[in-house]
Design a protein around this motif. Structure first.
Motif, PDB file in Angstrom:
ATOM      1  N   GLY A  88      -6.166  -0.997   6.464  1.00 43.99           N
ATOM      2  CA  GLY A  88      -5.574  -2.020   7.381  1.00 43.99           C
ATOM      3  C   GLY A  88      -4.094  -1.764   6.934  1.00 43.99           C
ATOM      4  O   GLY A  88      -3.306  -2.894   7.092  1.00 43.99           O
ATOM      5  N   ALA A  89      -3.653  -0.835   6.336  1.00 40.05           N
ATOM      6  CA  ALA A  89      -2.125  -0.639   5.983  1.00 40.05           C
ATOM      7  C   ALA A  89      -1.722   0.759   6.337  1.00 40.05           C
ATOM      8  O   ALA A  89      -2.597   1.636   6.150  1.00 40.05           O
ATOM      9  CB  ALA A  89      -1.939  -0.947   4.545  1.00 40.05           C
ATOM     10  N   VAL A  90      -0.448   0.812   6.474  1.00 35.11           N
ATOM     11  CA  VAL A  90       0.054   2.080   6.867  1.00 35.11           C
ATOM     12  C   VAL A  90       1.364   2.561   5.897  1.00 35.11           C
ATOM     13  O   VAL A  90       2.156   1.532   5.712  1.00 35.11           O
ATOM     14  CB  VAL A  90       0.700   2.222   8.194  1.00 35.11           C
ATOM     15  N   PRO A  91       1.608   3.448   5.205  1.00 33.95           N
ATOM     16  CA  PRO A  91       2.606   3.751   4.146  1.00 33.95           C
ATOM     17  C   PRO A  91       3.963   3.837   5.257  1.00 33.95           C
ATOM     18  O   PRO A  91       3.829   4.466   6.265  1.00 33.95           O
ATOM     19  CB  PRO A  91       2.250   5.083   3.697  1.00 33.95           C
ATOM     20  N   ASP A  92       5.089   3.395   4.762  1.00 33.10           N
ATOM     21  CA  ASP A  92       6.198   3.241   5.336  1.00 33.10           C
ATOM     22  C   ASP A  92       6.672   4.804   5.235  1.00 33.10           C
ATOM     23  O   ASP A  92       7.035   5.281   4.186  1.00 33.10           O
ATOM     24  CB  ASP A  92       7.178   2.198   4.776  1.00 33.10           C
ATOM     25  N   LEU A  93       6.788   5.539   6.312  1.00 31.81           N
ATOM     26  CA  LEU A  93       7.091   6.959   6.361  1.00 31.81           C
ATOM     27  C   LEU A  93       8.562   7.208   6.762  1.00 31.81           C
ATOM     28  O   LEU A  93       8.755   7.975   7.511  1.00 31.81           O
ATOM     29  CB  LEU A  93       6.098   7.653   7.320  1.00 31.81           C
ATOM     30  N   ASP A  94       9.583   6.165   6.430  1.00 32.17           N
ATOM     31  CA  ASP A  94      10.883   6.326   6.781  1.00 32.17           C
ATOM     32  C   ASP A  94      11.347   7.525   6.582  1.00 32.17           C
ATOM     33  O   ASP A  94      10.969   8.314   5.417  1.00 32.17           O
ATOM     34  CB  ASP A  94      11.615   5.261   5.946  1.00 32.17           C
ATOM     35  N   ALA A  95      12.211   8.297   7.309  1.00 28.08           N
ATOM     36  CA  ALA A  95      12.554   9.400   7.341  1.00 28.08           C
ATOM     37  C   ALA A  95      13.596   9.851   5.962  1.00 28.08           C
ATOM     38  O   ALA A  95      13.671  10.787   5.498  1.00 28.08           O
ATOM     39  CB  ALA A  95      13.541   9.874   8.335  1.00 28.08           C
ATOM     40  N   ALA A  96      13.791   8.645   5.564  1.00 28.28           N
ATOM     41  CA  ALA A  96      14.696   9.034   4.209  1.00 28.28           C
ATOM     42  C   ALA A  96      13.980   8.745   2.878  1.00 28.28           C
ATOM     43  O   ALA A  96      14.554   9.477   1.770  1.00 28.28           O
ATOM     44  CB  ALA A  96      15.823   7.618   4.013  1.00 28.28           C
TER      45      ALA A  96
END
Length: 243
Positions: A88-96
């Motif tokens: 129920g959670a998604v890792p923050d895959l921010d491009a940085a």
């Protein structure tokens, strides 16, 4: 409180679901560099496309571009969809934050310098993957190569369906049917978004796309399991297959 993400368990679903925490190896670069115009010294997209082109002995560069983009889309959808279905959670895959080794392969190609779980389901998956990566990836590829937007959208749909199918199969084997059903439900919701709507026909874990990734054009290449074609088309019709 946002649930924690168990990267070891996530990776056990399959190689495409693997995500490592850390800075990555010497060849890894942040995705922010991947989507930027190529600098003089480093060109992650060009390196990857060239590697795929040589490995497949692709007859033209757009075939390698398509297969490279399809592989990256599958990695990104798998990590986000699997995490959402399991935790129920998604890792923050921010491009940085997310780093990629363009010369590597799963499970050792993706690294996240800081694992920051984001609460949510399909909507978060879409924002993190489609908005955060697939759209800038498509823009970068189309700016550099002769590749159609429809083909890239079809690849994105195929990659999502493949991730949901693999997650569902793992969940059945592990007696975690609830995880598999959540994954399929989220995938169905994602296919309802305009960005993926019309890319194919979804029926549970089955998917039939309306475009072709062009893999059949490689030596000894055939059609994929979800291809719009039943058999490889003739060379005279190959241009129509990329729409």
């Amino acid at each position: 409180m946002t649930p924690l993400i168990d990267l070891a368990e996530l990776g056990s679903v399959g190689g495409f679901f693997a995500l490592r925490e850390g800075p990555g190896g010497p060849g890894s670069v942040p995705f922010a560099d991947v989507y930027a115009p190529p600098p003089a010294a480093r060109d992650p997209l060009g390196l990857r496309v060239g590697k795929v082109e040589r490995g497949l002995r692709a007859p033209e560069v757009r075939v390698a571009v398509s297969v490279a983009q399809l592989g990256l889309a599958a990695r990104l959808w798998s990590v986000a969809l699997g995490s959402a279905a399991l935790y129920g959670a998604v890792p923050d895959l921010d491009a940085a934050l997310l780093r990629w080794d363009p010369d590597g392969a799963s499970p050792d190609d993706l690294w996240l310098t800081d694992v920051r779980p984001l609460p949510g389901g399909a909507r978060t998956v879409r924002r993190v993957v489609a908005d955060g990566h697939l759209e800038p990836l498509a823009a970068a590829l189309r700016a550099r190569y002769r590749i159609s937007a429809g083909l890239l959208r079809g690849n994105a749909g195929s990659a999502l369906a493949g991730a949901a199918r693999e997650l569902h199969a793992w969940a059945v084997r592990e007696g975690r049917e609830d995880v598999g059903e959540r994954g399929l439900a989220m995938a169905a919701e994602l296919f309802g978004h305009p960005g993926l709507r019309g890319t194919g026909t979804v029926d549970g874990a089955a998917f039939r796309r309306r475009s072709c990734c062009l893999y059949y054009r490689c030596p000894n290449g055939g059609v994929c399991g979800d291809c719009c074609f039943e058999r490889p088309p003739s060379r005279s019709s190959h241009r129509a297959s990329s729409g």
